[in-house]
Scaffold this motif. Sequence first.
Motif, PDB file in Angstrom:
ATOM      1  N   ALA A 201      77.885  45.201  54.703  1.00 32.72           N
ATOM      2  CA  ALA A 201      78.145  46.228  55.714  1.00 32.72           C
ATOM      3  C   ALA A 201      76.968  47.165  55.909  1.00 32.72           C
ATOM      4  O   ALA A 201      76.771  47.689  57.004  1.00 32.72           O
ATOM      5  CB  ALA A 201      79.390  47.030  55.338  1.00 32.72           C
ATOM      6  N   ALA A 202      76.166  47.416  54.863  1.00 40.51           N
ATOM      7  CA  ALA A 202      75.096  48.415  54.967  1.00 40.51           C
ATOM      8  C   ALA A 202      73.706  47.872  54.672  1.00 40.51           C
ATOM      9  O   ALA A 202      72.762  48.138  55.423  1.00 40.51           O
ATOM     10  CB  ALA A 202      75.398  49.588  54.029  1.00 40.51           C
ATOM     11  N   LEU A 203      73.547  47.109  53.591  1.00 35.74           N
ATOM     12  CA  LEU A 203      72.194  46.750  53.163  1.00 35.74           C
ATOM     13  C   LEU A 203      71.563  45.650  54.007  1.00 35.74           C
ATOM     14  O   LEU A 203      70.354  45.676  54.257  1.00 35.74           O
ATOM     15  CB  LEU A 203      72.204  46.339  51.682  1.00 35.74           C
ATOM     16  CG  LEU A 203      72.631  47.438  50.700  1.00 35.74           C
ATOM     17  CD1 LEU A 203      72.445  46.970  49.263  1.00 35.74           C
ATOM     18  CD2 LEU A 203      71.857  48.730  50.935  1.00 35.74           C
ATOM     19  N   TRP A 204      72.344  44.642  54.450  1.00 37.18           N
ATOM     20  CA  TRP A 204      71.706  43.600  55.271  1.00 37.18           C
ATOM     21  C   TRP A 204      71.260  44.140  56.622  1.00 37.18           C
ATOM     22  O   TRP A 204      70.130  43.843  57.047  1.00 37.18           O
ATOM     23  CB  TRP A 204      72.588  42.358  55.404  1.00 37.18           C
ATOM     24  CG  TRP A 204      73.461  42.257  56.618  1.00 37.18           C
ATOM     25  CD1 TRP A 204      74.799  42.439  56.673  1.00 37.18           C
ATOM     26  CD2 TRP A 204      73.060  41.938  57.966  1.00 37.18           C
ATOM     27  NE1 TRP A 204      75.262  42.272  57.959  1.00 37.18           N
ATOM     28  CE2 TRP A 204      74.216  41.962  58.769  1.00 37.18           C
ATOM     29  CE3 TRP A 204      71.840  41.641  58.567  1.00 37.18           C
ATOM     30  CZ2 TRP A 204      74.207  41.708  60.134  1.00 37.18           C
ATOM     31  CZ3 TRP A 204      71.816  41.381  59.934  1.00 37.18           C
ATOM     32  CH2 TRP A 204      72.979  41.412  60.702  1.00 37.18           C
ATOM     33  N   PRO A 205      72.069  44.951  57.342  1.00 37.59           N
ATOM     34  CA  PRO A 205      71.536  45.494  58.601  1.00 37.59           C
ATOM     35  C   PRO A 205      70.382  46.456  58.382  1.00 37.59           C
ATOM     36  O   PRO A 205      69.486  46.553  59.232  1.00 37.59           O
ATOM     37  CB  PRO A 205      72.746  46.199  59.228  1.00 37.59           C
ATOM     38  CG  PRO A 205      73.685  46.433  58.100  1.00 37.59           C
ATOM     39  CD  PRO A 205      73.483  45.301  57.151  1.00 37.59           C
ATOM     40  N   MET A 206      70.388  47.139  57.247  1.00 36.78           N
ATOM     41  CA  MET A 206      69.253  48.005  56.912  1.00 36.78           C
ATOM     42  C   MET A 206      67.990  47.179  56.734  1.00 36.78           C
ATOM     43  O   MET A 206      66.916  47.519  57.253  1.00 36.78           O
ATOM     44  CB  MET A 206      69.565  48.768  55.622  1.00 36.78           C
ATOM     45  CG  MET A 206      68.425  49.591  55.064  1.00 36.78           C
ATOM     46  SD  MET A 206      68.927  50.429  53.544  1.00 36.78           S
ATOM     47  CE  MET A 206      67.324  50.867  52.858  1.00 36.78           C
ATOM     48  N   SER A 207      68.099  46.058  56.025  1.00 34.91           N
ATOM     49  CA  SER A 207      66.958  45.175  55.816  1.00 34.91           C
ATOM     50  C   SER A 207      66.471  44.585  57.134  1.00 34.91           C
ATOM     51  O   SER A 207      65.264  44.563  57.425  1.00 34.91           O
ATOM     52  CB  SER A 207      67.351  44.051  54.846  1.00 34.91           C
ATOM     53  OG  SER A 207      66.295  43.144  54.651  1.00 34.91           O
ATOM     54  N   LEU A 208      67.405  44.106  57.963  1.00 37.68           N
ATOM     55  CA  LEU A 208      67.037  43.545  59.260  1.00 37.68           C
ATOM     56  C   LEU A 208      66.335  44.590  60.124  1.00 37.68           C
ATOM     57  O   LEU A 208      65.281  44.326  60.712  1.00 37.68           O
ATOM     58  CB  LEU A 208      68.286  43.032  59.974  1.00 37.68           C
ATOM     59  CG  LEU A 208      68.039  42.470  61.382  1.00 37.68           C
ATOM     60  CD1 LEU A 208      67.443  41.076  61.311  1.00 37.68           C
ATOM     61  CD2 LEU A 208      69.338  42.455  62.187  1.00 37.68           C
ATOM     62  N   ALA A 209      66.905  45.786  60.207  1.00 36.63           N
ATOM     63  CA  ALA A 209      66.338  46.841  61.047  1.00 36.63           C
ATOM     64  C   ALA A 209      64.943  47.235  60.586  1.00 36.63           C
ATOM     65  O   ALA A 209      64.059  47.507  61.414  1.00 36.63           O
ATOM     66  CB  ALA A 209      67.262  48.059  61.038  1.00 36.63           C
ATOM     67  N   PHE A 210      64.732  47.263  59.281  1.00 36.27           N
ATOM     68  CA  PHE A 210      63.422  47.629  58.750  1.00 36.27           C
ATOM     69  C   PHE A 210      62.344  46.684  59.262  1.00 36.27           C
ATOM     70  O   PHE A 210      61.301  47.107  59.760  1.00 36.27           O
ATOM     71  CB  PHE A 210      63.463  47.611  57.220  1.00 36.27           C
ATOM     72  CG  PHE A 210      62.139  47.949  56.581  1.00 36.27           C
ATOM     73  CD1 PHE A 210      61.770  49.262  56.379  1.00 36.27           C
ATOM     74  CD2 PHE A 210      61.255  46.941  56.190  1.00 36.27           C
ATOM     75  CE1 PHE A 210      60.542  49.590  55.788  1.00 36.27           C
ATOM     76  CE2 PHE A 210      60.039  47.245  55.621  1.00 36.27           C
ATOM     77  CZ  PHE A 210      59.681  48.574  55.414  1.00 36.27           C
ATOM     78  N   PHE A 211      62.618  45.383  59.177  1.00 34.68           N
ATOM     79  CA  PHE A 211      61.600  44.410  59.576  1.00 34.68           C
ATOM     80  C   PHE A 211      61.486  44.288  61.098  1.00 34.68           C
ATOM     81  O   PHE A 211      60.390  44.028  61.614  1.00 34.68           O
ATOM     82  CB  PHE A 211      61.889  43.065  58.924  1.00 34.68           C
ATOM     83  CG  PHE A 211      61.668  43.078  57.437  1.00 34.68           C
ATOM     84  CD1 PHE A 211      60.395  43.233  56.918  1.00 34.68           C
ATOM     85  CD2 PHE A 211      62.735  42.967  56.551  1.00 34.68           C
ATOM     86  CE1 PHE A 211      60.176  43.267  55.546  1.00 34.68           C
ATOM     87  CE2 PHE A 211      62.530  42.997  55.186  1.00 34.68           C
ATOM     88  CZ  PHE A 211      61.246  43.156  54.674  1.00 34.68           C
ATOM     89  N   VAL A 212      62.587  44.488  61.822  1.00 36.63           N
ATOM     90  CA  VAL A 212      62.500  44.496  63.286  1.00 36.63           C
ATOM     91  C   VAL A 212      61.596  45.631  63.749  1.00 36.63           C
ATOM     92  O   VAL A 212      60.691  45.440  64.574  1.00 36.63           O
ATOM     93  CB  VAL A 212      63.895  44.641  63.920  1.00 36.63           C
ATOM     94  CG1 VAL A 212      63.772  44.962  65.413  1.00 36.63           C
ATOM     95  CG2 VAL A 212      64.716  43.375  63.734  1.00 36.63           C
TER      96      VAL A 212
END
Length: 387
Positions: A201-212
Amino acid sequence: MTDHCAPTFEKLAGELGFSCAEAGGLFEVRNPFALENWTLPVLELTIVLGAILALIYAIVRLRRHGDPTNLVVWFGATAYLFIIEPPLYFPAAFGIDEHVDTMFAHNVFTVEFLWGRLPLYIVAIYPLMATLAFETVRSLGVFRRYGVLVGAVCVGFVHHAFYEIFDHIGPQLRWWEWSIDNPINQPMFDSVPIPSVVVFAALWPMSLAFFVQLLVGRQVDAGRDFSGVEIAWRTVVIGVLGSLGTGILPIPATVLGAGSDTVRGFLYVAELVIVSVVAVVALSRRWLALRRGESDIPGYSNRFVRIYSVVYLGVMALLWVTALPDYFDAVDGSTANGDPIGNIWYAAACFVIAILCVLATYTVPRSGSGGDDRIGPAREPEVSHSA
């Protein structure tokens, strides 16, 4: 595949009301009126339609403004899905069955892939949720004001609020079922594993957003042009790096808490608290600065995200309301039908946070009209973004 009906999946499928042995093939279409209950096609339509509209918006934004960021979010999230999910569905086929047993089983929906493992709406929910969260944060100018890391943390926080509304009602309505005997799913937070609450819910979208934002978004903000080939390979790299980041970010919990469910759960929650505190401060300060006209860092108004966030929350509110009678009649955490219930108070808090985030996108000053208006000082940054 070496084993379509592993024992754990077969058991979960039976509890959800379908047979693993009869769960189609690579692709299957079912009658939407013959599913487990009426909420399944409603959920499916809401998520799939939202993902399609998000993709259309991303294409239009690229063509009109030369900004590929939305498109990279959409396909980056989809790439992440196809890296992460298949091994979870078929651990034996990927040679990890000695370490990873079946964690969950989705119920069967109208459109299915991979022998009943992957409903179309699950393919769609990754890019839709990522778009709603990323664009909410981006529209407030958080990335430009506080940088890539803080912006990514805010995306994780917003995504978490939207996702946990869905996560805590799914098992009760038989959208999926968790394998509670799997140690990877421990500890549980009512009907939801704490790892799902934090990681998915939190860490995967955080990781994706960081690299995007690192590989595309901030360079678009600086006026860089991208060719089609550059967009394609960066999207693939973002999907790969996002999946690696999802394995790295939970390390404090997965490593230090390896010997104790209690310690692991505490460390997961501690990570979520840190994410929440940083995000609440950053989002609140940005909203107040924009409201007061104190910021010279513009964002833009994403009409699709503002409207479809309301649609999503409205549908989820309806589904929750219809589920409340069975929820309050539940005994020892299970309904009369034997379905586990989530935590209504946590879901309610997530509703409040999600609504506040949506209201923030509606209540910051905007100039002019249209779906991609800039907010903040009157200038034309889109010109510098065009390819």
